[in-house]
Scaffold this active site. Structure first.
Site, PDB file in Angstrom:
ATOM      1  N   ARG A  55      25.564  67.478  -1.845  1.00 13.52           N
ATOM      2  CA  ARG A  55      24.112  66.815  -1.441  1.00 13.52           C
ATOM      3  C   ARG A  55      23.433  67.145  -2.867  1.00 13.52           C
ATOM      4  O   ARG A  55      22.576  66.304  -3.100  1.00 13.52           O
ATOM      5  CB  ARG A  55      23.302  67.840  -0.556  1.00 13.52           C
ATOM      6  CG  ARG A  55      22.118  67.365  -0.134  1.00 13.52           C
ATOM      7  CD  ARG A  55      21.429  67.875   1.104  1.00 13.52           C
ATOM      8  NE  ARG A  55      20.983  69.208   0.786  1.00 13.52           N
ATOM      9  CZ  ARG A  55      21.366  70.308   1.527  1.00 13.52           C
ATOM     10  NH1 ARG A  55      22.239  70.145   2.379  1.00 13.52           N
ATOM     11  NH2 ARG A  55      20.851  71.501   1.345  1.00 13.52           N
ATOM     12  N   TYR A 108       4.272  47.233  -0.670  1.00  7.01           N
ATOM     13  CA  TYR A 108       5.192  46.875   0.191  1.00  7.01           C
ATOM     14  C   TYR A 108       4.580  47.396   1.847  1.00  7.01           C
ATOM     15  O   TYR A 108       4.115  48.415   1.701  1.00  7.01           O
ATOM     16  CB  TYR A 108       6.264  47.380  -0.168  1.00  7.01           C
ATOM     17  CG  TYR A 108       7.538  47.234   0.620  1.00  7.01           C
ATOM     18  CD1 TYR A 108       8.105  46.192   1.169  1.00  7.01           C
ATOM     19  CD2 TYR A 108       8.507  48.462   1.187  1.00  7.01           C
ATOM     20  CE1 TYR A 108       9.272  46.014   1.784  1.00  7.01           C
ATOM     21  CE2 TYR A 108       9.518  48.496   1.787  1.00  7.01           C
ATOM     22  CZ  TYR A 108       9.767  47.317   2.118  1.00  7.01           C
ATOM     23  OH  TYR A 108      11.003  47.119   2.900  1.00  7.01           O
ATOM     24  N   ASP A 182       5.676  51.374  -8.192  1.00  2.48           N
ATOM     25  CA  ASP A 182       7.001  50.633  -7.532  1.00  2.48           C
ATOM     26  C   ASP A 182       7.386  49.734  -8.561  1.00  2.48           C
ATOM     27  O   ASP A 182       6.543  48.702  -8.774  1.00  2.48           O
ATOM     28  CB  ASP A 182       6.410  50.249  -6.247  1.00  2.48           C
ATOM     29  CG  ASP A 182       7.816  49.427  -5.537  1.00  2.48           C
ATOM     30  OD1 ASP A 182       8.637  49.065  -6.128  1.00  2.48           O
ATOM     31  OD2 ASP A 182       7.817  49.505  -4.185  1.00  2.48           O
ATOM     32  N   LYS A 207      17.874  45.956  -4.446  1.00  2.22           N
ATOM     33  CA  LYS A 207      17.574  44.699  -4.883  1.00  2.22           C
ATOM     34  C   LYS A 207      18.137  44.365  -6.057  1.00  2.22           C
ATOM     35  O   LYS A 207      19.488  44.049  -5.994  1.00  2.22           O
ATOM     36  CB  LYS A 207      16.065  44.426  -4.988  1.00  2.22           C
ATOM     37  CG  LYS A 207      15.134  45.225  -4.077  1.00  2.22           C
ATOM     38  CD  LYS A 207      15.007  44.666  -2.645  1.00  2.22           C
ATOM     39  CE  LYS A 207      14.276  45.328  -1.949  1.00  2.22           C
ATOM     40  NZ  LYS A 207      14.621  45.314  -0.526  1.00  2.22           N
TER      41      LYS A 207
HETATM   42  C1  PLP Z   1       8.823  46.020  -3.523  1.00  2.15           C
HETATM   43  C2  PLP Z   1       9.639  46.872  -2.727  1.00  2.15           C
HETATM   44  N1  PLP Z   1       9.720  48.172  -2.745  1.00  2.15           N
HETATM   45  C3  PLP Z   1      10.349  48.864  -2.008  1.00  2.15           C
HETATM   46  C4  PLP Z   1      11.299  48.318  -0.919  1.00  2.15           C
HETATM   47  C5  PLP Z   1      12.035  49.230  -0.069  1.00  2.15           C
HETATM   48  O1  PLP Z   1      13.437  49.335  -0.478  1.00  2.15           O
HETATM   49  P1  PLP Z   1      14.459  49.497   0.779  1.00  2.15           P
HETATM   50  O2  PLP Z   1      14.633  48.355   1.544  1.00  2.15           O
HETATM   51  O3  PLP Z   1      15.614  49.811  -0.133  1.00  2.15           O
HETATM   52  O4  PLP Z   1      14.120  50.642   1.564  1.00  2.15           O
HETATM   53  C6  PLP Z   1      11.333  46.930  -0.729  1.00  2.15           C
HETATM   54  C7  PLP Z   1      12.036  46.244   0.182  1.00  2.15           C
HETATM   55  O5  PLP Z   1      12.123  45.211   0.415  1.00  2.15           O
HETATM   56  C8  PLP Z   1      10.581  46.278  -1.815  1.00  2.15           C
HETATM   57  O6  PLP Z   1      10.513  44.917  -1.850  1.00  2.15           O
END
Ligand code: PLP
Length: 393
Positions: A55, A108, A182, A207
């Site tokens: 872990r 998001y 983010d 992504k």
């Molecule tokens: C800007 C942004 N942050 C975070 C996330 C979340 O990522 P995950 O799908 O890996 O949980 C996304 C997913 O679309 C996103 O577009």
């Protein structure tokens, strides 16, 4: 070292790779020790990339965490099973009951939901703020504000924030405020969070870092001050990621620079074509001069990627469905950042914000422009507009 050289070399220390080019997959739960003394030594170092227990990570995790720290900056990086886990864990590391958190209105959607549900249940007060607030964020800070969360550009609508301005205000307050960003849109390549005053930078590695739509992964990289708190709290939450998924991210990252260049070129060409179409009210792209926050984009970013949106001038649900259903190259699906083109419509943007009005009543269409030939993608969109117009006649 320049960026592409750094991308090729990041995290490839011999102690992790043993000399092979790609850091191999080390899967582990139990790690065994030869003596009581060895076990004690490993226990003492368990937070510091030591072979202790699965872990805590294996050399696959450590190599990727090093790579992210080298590319994004900061003092250390924690790896999570998805981007959302990275966001929620980073927030939970720096708030407690009774605190106040400032969340950007264009976050998001699951980040927003986490604030409205989980943080509310924990007794953390959340104020959503206008992404264009800039230094005026000062007026929203309360004595118990402990976190300011940014996402720039914003999800779906792409407003670019004054990240250094907000960080400067946050760090000049009496109380300790942690700024979390983010940074997924930019990846570690297009925006350097720690040069702009951010404390913790989150990536949905799902992504562009994985880059091939075949694994979920998240990271949070922190500066010297925040790293020990982030690391320990994330560990206490039981966060850990699969070495197989991390391996895919490590493979993906090597081509991040060249992929992004092509995504950027393709997307700009298509965005400019869309801006001239009669069916389009406006294009929401950070590189466009009239876009909210374009001046910050020009000042702080090193380029753009394949993700942007546009607003339709006229539409109804039947016409929109006809346009989307017949696409050949633009597939419909969530996420983005892979090599393929995607399309997604949203007719309810106003419902996703509470601090700022949304001026459009027609649907927003978000495109992720992949690595296909632009000519094919334009033909696909053009045929989509023909189907849309036929339904609107
Ligand atoms: C800007 C942004 N942050 C975070 C996330 C979340 O990522 P995950 O799908 O890996 O949980 C996304 C997913 O679309 C996103 O577009």
């Amino acid at each position: 070292m320049k960026k592409n050289t750094a991308i090729v070399n990041a995290g490839r220390q011999k102690k992790w790779t043993q000399g092979v080019i790609n850091p191999p997959v080390f899967r582990a739960s139990t790690i065994v020790f030869d003596s009581v003394l060895d076990m004690k030594k490993a226990t003492a170092k368990r937070g510091e990339q030591a072979m202790f227990y699965g872990r805590r990570g294996t050399p696959t995790t450590f190599a990727f965490a090093d790579a992210m720290t080298e590319l994004e900056g900061g003092a250390g990086c924690y790896v999570y099973p998805c981007g959302t886990a990275a966001i929620t864990s980073a927030i939970l590391a720096f708030v407690k009951t009774g605190d106040h958190l400032l969340m950007v209105d264009t976050a998001y959607e699951p980040t927003r939901d986490f604030c409205e549900k989980t943080l509310a249940n924990l007794g953390v007060e959340v104020t959503f703020y206008d992404p264009m607030v800039g230094r005026n964020i000062e007026q929203l800070i309360k004595p118990n504000t402990s976190v300011i969360f940014l996402e720039s550009p914003g999800s779906l609508t792409m407003e670019v924030q004054d990240v250094p301005g907000i960080c400067d205000v946050a760090h000049s307050q009496q109380q300790d405020i942690t700024v979390i960003l983010d940074n997924t849109w930019a990846s570690p390549v297009l925006f350097q969070p720690f040069d702009h005053g951010v404390d913790v930078s989150v990536q949905a590695a799902t992504k562009y870092i994985v880059g091939h739509s075949d694994a979920m992964l998240g990271t949070a990289t922190a500066n010297e001050k925040c790293w020990p708190t982030l690391r320990e709290n994330s560990y206490l939450l039981g966060q850990c990621a699969s070495p197989d998924d991390i391996y895919l991210a490590m493979r993906g990252i090597r081509t991040l620079g060249v992929r992004l260049k092509q995504h950027q070129a393709n997307a700009l060409q298509i965005a400019e074509w869309l801006a001239k179409r009669d069916e389009v009210e406006c294009v929401l792209h950070p590189a466009f001069e009239n876009h909210p926050g374009h001046e910050y984009f020009k000042r702080d970013f090193l380029g753009s990627n394949g993700l942007f949106s546009f607003i339709l001038k006229d539409s109804n649900s039947q016409a929109l469905n006809a346009m989307l259903d017949g696409m050949e190259h633009f597939k419909m699906g969530f996420s983005w950042g892979g090599y393929e083109s995607l399309i997604l419509a949203n007719s309810n943007v106003a419902k996703l914000r509470s601090a700022t009005p949304w001026p459009f009543d027609k649907p927003l269409v978000r495109l992720h422009i992949g690595l296909e030939d632009v000519e094919d993608l334009i033909v696909d969109l053009e045929k989509g507009f023909v189907r849309l117009n036929e339904c609107l006649k």
